[in-house]
Design an enzyme around this catalytic site. Sequence first.
Site, PDB file in Angstrom:
ATOM      1  N   CYS A 210      -0.740  -0.415   4.783  1.00 20.90           N
ATOM      2  CA  CYS A 210      -0.390  -0.475   6.176  1.00 20.90           C
ATOM      3  C   CYS A 210       0.679   0.587   6.171  1.00 20.90           C
ATOM      4  CB  CYS A 210       0.661  -2.153   6.384  1.00 20.90           C
ATOM      5  SG  CYS A 210      -0.227  -3.215   6.556  1.00 20.90           S
TER       6      CYS A 210
ATOM      7  N   CYS B 283       3.825  -4.765   2.983  1.00 18.94           N
ATOM      8  CA  CYS B 283       2.264  -4.077   2.704  1.00 18.94           C
ATOM      9  C   CYS B 283       1.423  -2.635   2.760  1.00 18.94           C
ATOM     10  CB  CYS B 283       1.651  -4.610   4.125  1.00 18.94           C
ATOM     11  SG  CYS B 283      -0.857  -3.895   3.885  1.00 18.94           S
TER      12      CYS B 283
END
Length: 300
Positions: free
Chosen positions: A46, A43
């Site tokens: 993230c 991700c």
Amino acid sequence: MEQLISAGLDSAPIDVDMNNFMKEVIEESSTKPIVVQFWAPWCGPCKQLSPILEKVVAATNGRVTMARINIDDNQQIAQQMRVQSVPTVYGFFNGQPVDAFSGAQPESTVKQFIEKLANLGNTGPDIVAMLEVANGLLESQNYEAAMSQFHEIMAESPDSPEGLSGVIRSMVGLKDFKGAREVVDQLDDEFRDKPEIMAAIDTLVLSEKVSKSAGGMEQARAAVLANPDDLSARQDLAMALFALDEKAASMDQLLESICIDRLWNDEAARTQLLEFFKTLGPANPDVIVARRKLSTLLFS
């Protein structure tokens, strides 16, 4: 002094899975708030959010703890929490989720989220009351006691601009210009742009400036006594008096200079007086008196 600025930034988030979720999140949140980040190694957002979240949580100096959950390895927890995308961040308190957001967010938004969460478990010292006491000590020129109080504030809230501003101003009051300058030089642009820090830096810059004049006070005083119209000598005397904490006398010299010739040297006396007003603040008793006298001179 560097520790004051960086304190609290080294606390690492706790990795949580099914084995310790109950203990590290549910049980621990009964005593203080826990922020939980759901993330995944693949991700990208993230990776953008994580360092911001860690920095802001660390700056609470233990009022909030951070945990993180890899959804690839803990799909059951993600399903239970209805996590549909990452990053997703939950705030827990008293064993229950109390707030959440999804997606990468700017630091300002993260700060608001964490501060709101921190206030739920705010059982620590009253920072506002501590600041009131510290500023009172500073106003009364009890610089050592003020410094001690501001250090306590920074220990509780390391990212407090009011606390750090107080540290700088206390050091200036103690004539530790070198130490204050070292603190200021360590600050990043974000901190420098805060109004409280800008005011403290203005105080330091002015104090550094006037401190160079302190040694010439007697010479400047003698020159003024010999020739009251020597406005350059009056300017030097004002700076020297200010450096020796004779603020009212310093401003009186500048007011007298304005009375004699307000336009001298491109209104240098008025410009310097306004700089004193800005540094000391509008509530300073000497400023209130001097400002009233200035208004009388300018508008009479």
